[in-house]
Write a protein that holds these residues in place. Structure first.
Motif, short mmCIF file in Angstrom:
data_model
loop_
_atom_site.label_atom_id
_atom_site.label_comp_id
_atom_site.label_asym_id
_atom_site.label_seq_id
_atom_site.Cartn_x
_atom_site.Cartn_y
_atom_site.Cartn_z
N THR A 63 0.85 -1.20 0.00
CA THR A 63 0.00 0.00 0.00
C THR A 63 0.88 1.25 0.00
O THR A 63 1.81 1.36 0.80
CB THR A 63 -0.91 0.02 1.24
N THR A 68 -2.48 6.78 1.29
CA THR A 68 -3.42 6.10 2.18
C THR A 68 -3.90 7.08 3.24
O THR A 68 -3.10 7.87 3.75
CB THR A 68 -2.73 4.90 2.86
N GLU A 72 -6.03 5.40 8.67
CA GLU A 72 -5.74 3.99 8.39
C GLU A 72 -4.26 3.67 8.60
O GLU A 72 -3.91 2.65 9.20
CB GLU A 72 -6.14 3.65 6.96
N MET A 73 -3.38 4.55 8.11
CA MET A 73 -1.95 4.29 8.23
C MET A 73 -1.50 4.30 9.69
O MET A 73 -0.60 3.56 10.08
CB MET A 73 -1.18 5.32 7.42
#
Length: 252
Positions: A63, A68, A72-73
């Motif tokens: 990813t 991103t 989320e990261m």
């Protein structure tokens, strides 16, 4: 796995890193070494998306980290920057609790408190949990910041000079704790470290940089070569065996 491809960072017409390419396999400890100005911290901040590359790509398990969403990261990768300054007066426990924000969004659950307690215990900070950061020594504050990263409970932990403000005794203790985090908590730890002997003693893999380029990449045994270390640090280095372990000694 963290993979970086043709990574470049420039400021105006001055390129401080790259192009560099490589990968950091999942698990264990990878240390970034090299002289001052080699590009170690720059590479780490690009891997941890604290800065955007001028060009190139960073992939975390396939990813693109810079494409991103941050929320989320932050559940997959945690990073401790070198210059940590809290203007608010917070306790050690409150600081470590910040590591849970990507999960709790500020509303701590019982699970969050379990992670906080585990991180405090792991860094032997339980007795200091109620103390304010400005009441701690530099070494104690550094342990608290690392505990905050561990409380975030990500598979990947990136640490920019976590041995800052630590004497040799506490630096060794910190590396032992990071080694345990990699082995017992299944973390992938990537850190910038200046002492080649500490890096060799606790790392699974070492990436050496000089003048914004990767000049060596391998196991500690492969990098503990006097000719290679002399080329990396631009100063004569000899390697001696002490108690069955290689020890690099700089000569000026």
């Amino acid at each position: 796995m963290i993979e970086f491809r043709d990574l470049v960072k420039s400021y105006g017409d001055r390129t401080v890193l790259g192009p560099v390419s490589g990968r950091i396999e999942e698990g264990g400890i990878t240390s970034l070494i090299g002289p001052n100005g080699a590009g170690k911290s720059t590479l780490l901040t690009l891997l941890g998306r604290l800065a955007a590359p001028t060009s190139g790509t960073v992939l975390l398990d396939g990813t693109d980290v810079h494409r991103t969403p941050s929320a989320e990261m932050a559940r997959r990768l945690a990073i401790l920057r070198q210059d940590n300054h809290f203007t608010a007066r917070v306790t050690v426990r409150e600081l470590v609790a910040f590591g849970r924000f990507p999960h709790s969004r500020g509303r701590l659950t019982a699970e969050d408190h379990e992670h906080i307690d585990r991180a405090l215990d792991f860094l032997a900070l339980g007795d200091l949990a109620g103390r304010y950061l400005d009441q701690l020594s530099g070494g104690q504050r550094q342990r608290a910041y690392v505990a905050m990263v561990l409380a975030q409970d990500t598979r990947y932990a990136l640490l920019d000079e976590p041995l800052n403000n630590l004497d040799i005794k506490h630096a060794v203790r910190m590396m032992e704790q990071l080694r345990s985090a990699a082995d017992e908590l299944n973390k992938t730890v990537v850190l910038v470290v200046h002492d080649i002997n500490i890096a060799a003693g606790y790392s699974d893999h070492i990436i050496a940089l000089r003048d914004g380029a990767i000049v060596a990449n391998g196991t500690p045994a492969e990098l503990m070569d006097p000719d290679l270390l002399t080329r990396i640090f631009d100063t004569p280095v000899q390697v001696h065996e002490v108690d069955g372990r290689p020890l690099a000694v700089h000569h000026r």
